[in-house]
Every structure is written in C-alpha cells, then in structure tokens.
Design a protein around this motif. Structure first.
Motif, PDB file in Angstrom:
ATOM      1  N   GLU A  74      11.933   5.461  22.160  1.00  0.00           N
ATOM      2  CA  GLU A  74      12.645   6.596  22.741  1.00  0.00           C
ATOM      3  C   GLU A  74      13.710   6.013  23.652  1.00  0.00           C
ATOM      4  O   GLU A  74      13.412   5.369  24.652  1.00  0.00           O
ATOM      5  N   GLN A  78      17.242   9.920  22.277  1.00  0.00           N
ATOM      6  CA  GLN A  78      16.998   9.708  20.858  1.00  0.00           C
ATOM      7  C   GLN A  78      15.595   9.139  20.636  1.00  0.00           C
ATOM      8  O   GLN A  78      15.122   8.311  21.403  1.00  0.00           O
ATOM      9  N   ILE A  80      13.812   6.899  17.780  1.00  0.00           N
ATOM     10  CA  ILE A  80      14.260   6.088  16.653  1.00  0.00           C
ATOM     11  C   ILE A  80      13.061   5.386  16.026  1.00  0.00           C
ATOM     12  O   ILE A  80      12.316   4.676  16.710  1.00  0.00           O
ATOM     13  N   TYR A 136      24.010   2.373  20.517  1.00  0.00           N
ATOM     14  CA  TYR A 136      22.824   2.527  19.670  1.00  0.00           C
ATOM     15  C   TYR A 136      22.105   1.194  19.665  1.00  0.00           C
ATOM     16  O   TYR A 136      22.701   0.170  19.331  1.00  0.00           O
TER      17      TYR A 136
END
Length: 314
Positions: A74, A78, A80, A136
């Motif tokens: 987390e 987001q 993932i 990201y």
C-alpha cells in the motif's frame, strides 16, 4: 543521523525480524556520513515470528528491495500487487506498507539521505524520479535484469562484511546502479518532466506538502493545512494555485492536502501506538471528533476500526 535515531530505526525494524538489536546493528557500521545496511529476506524470514500478512512499516529510511515472491504494498493511495522479480523503491516521505503473501525470497537495502550526499552533488534522494511523491514504486524486471539486481545485492553483502577502507564508496556505486536499473523502467515523460511555470509551481507545492512528513513524534505538527496556507507560502493567489493543480492533477488543492493528511493518518494509526488525540493534534485537527469526521470521509471507516487487524487488506 544521530546515534540515538539510528538505534531507534533498528528498534523499529527488530520486531519485524525477530533478531536481536545487536545482530541488526553491528558496532562498526558507518555513522559518520549517513547510514547503509543490506539484508537477505530469506535469512530474516527464518526468524520472523509474525504472520505472513503482518504489515511492515518503513518510515525512517529509503529502501530498495528486490522481491522474488508474491506480496502486496500500500503506497500513498494505491494498493499494488507485487509479482516475483520486482524492484521496489520506497521513501520515508510517502506512507508505505508491505504485506508478504508467502515466505519471501529476495533482498533489500536501506539508507539515509545523507548516505547518498557524496554522489548526488548536495541533492537529496527525493529529487530522483524513483523517490518522488507522485511516482510509482514497483518495477517488474526481466530475467536478465533480475539476475543483475540479485548480483548487486550479493556484492553489497560481501562488501559490507569486508574491511576495505573505501567500501562505502563502492556500496554507493552499487546503490546508484540499482537506481539506474529502476529509472530505465520508467517512462521518458517521468524522467524528463516539463519545466513550464505551471509545472514548477506544481512541483514546489508537492515539495512543500511532502516536506511536512513523515511525522515522527507526537510533538510534531503539520503547519500548512489549507490552500491559502500553501498559496501564501508560494506567493501566488489561491485561485491560481488551485487552477494549476487542477489542470495538472485533476484535483483541487484542498483535495490533494486532504488526501495527504489521510495517508499520514493511516500510517500513524497502523504504525504507531499514538493515541487518537496525539494523531489528531499532530495533523492539525482541533479535537478527536473533527479528526474522526475527516477520517471517515477519507477511509469510509472510523480511525479505531481502521486500526484493528481485521481492517487490513488480505
């Protein structure tokens, strides 16, 4: 980083590993110019007493992980899913939690911002694309890339155990190679962002926002909480700031501030034993009731419910 804060970092890590503090923090590890260490996940897993779905916080240091088993992270807002052979970058400026889904294989290294100062020309890791707040953090590697990353971690472990006088210079070189490996997986638009006036203002806003976090003691308090606070600090009209951020992110200034406060609230609820009052006060709420009302809007549950193990993702 001071000796006290360095020891505190490992006291935070020790419950996640089951190892003694003296084992995790050898007496000869460098403390003069930053700090660096590297671990093998398989070695740690053998001594872990925690369940595989227990979250592991990493809020005191920068971290690069080569994960060769399934897990979930987390990061910011987001969630993932991580498949084997992923390179993962985390920064203390962004709430980050990790849930292993099975016994873990892989490696990770952790370091302070000061550790990379000699190779960043006075800059900080947060200026690198991989550690930006809006980045990201997870990159799937090809078999060739995964083999290279694994070899780098093996070299780190070998070098850290050596008595070579300049081993930390060599360790920085290995970290830089991992950073370049991650940056190769990023889109060119992320590595070379626009330099317009609007882009600069957006970047300065994010920098001001992130500079306030993480909150490490209940005595810290968020100072910039409203769109006007940020507009005044950036010397622009609040309407102009809101338009720029809306155009670049699709969200208003207030939305972005609220989202970041919510992220920090979630991290503090799960990763500290602070009282609700201490969390509310540090985040700038007048009382627990106002904090609870805000958190319910952000997370669709009360702070107390979120703090229970049952509220954690599977």
């Amino acid at each position: 980083m001071t000796t006290d804060s360095l020891s505190a970092l490992y006291q935070e890590l020790a419950p996640c590993t089951g190892l003694e503090l003296s084992t995790l923090l050898p007496a000869d590890i460098q403390r003069e110019v930053g700090h660096f260490n590297v671990f093998d996940l398989a070695d740690l897993s053998e001594s872990m007493s925690l369940r595989p779905d227990t979250p592991y916080p990493c809020r005191s240091f920068y971290k690069i992980s080569l994960l060769r088993s399934r897990s979930c992270t987390e990061y910011a807002n987001q969630t993932i899913a991580i498949e084997p052979d992923a390179l993962v970058f985390s920064t203390p400026k962004v709430p980050f939690q990790w849930w292993p889904a099975e016994p873990q294989q892989g490696h990770f290294c952790l370091f302070t911002a000061e550790f990379l100062l000699p190779v960043l020309g006075g800059g900080t890791p947060d200026e690198l694309p991989l550690f930006r707040a809006n980045g990201y953090p997870v990159f799937q590697l090809t078999p060739t890339e995964a083999a290279r990353a694994s070899a780098l971690f093996a070299q780190m472990q070998e070098e850290l155990a050596s008595d070579y006088t300049h081993k930390y210079d060599l360790l920085r070189a290995y970290v830089l190679e991992l950073l370049h490996l991650g940056q190769k997986r990023q889109p060119a638009t992320t590595l070379h962002p626009a330099h317009s006036a609007a882009a600069r203002l957006s970047s300065r806003f994010v920098e001001l926002l992130e500079r306030q976090f993480p909150l490490e003691t209940p005595q810290q308090r968020v100072q910039l909480r409203t769109a006007k606070d940020f507009a005044d600090r950036l010397a622009v009209h609040v309407n102009h700031l809101n338009k720029v951020l809306k155009d670049s992110t699709g969200r208003t200034t207030t939305n972005l501030i609220g989202e970041r406060l919510g992220q920090e609230a979630k991290a503090l609820l799960r990763q500290t034993n602070w009282t609700l009052w201490e969390i509310a006060d540090s985040l700038g709420f007048v009382d627990v009731a106002h904090f609870s009302h805000f958190f319910r809007r952000y997370a669709a549950m009360s702070p107390g419910a979120f703090r229970t193990p049952e509220a954690m993702p599977a």
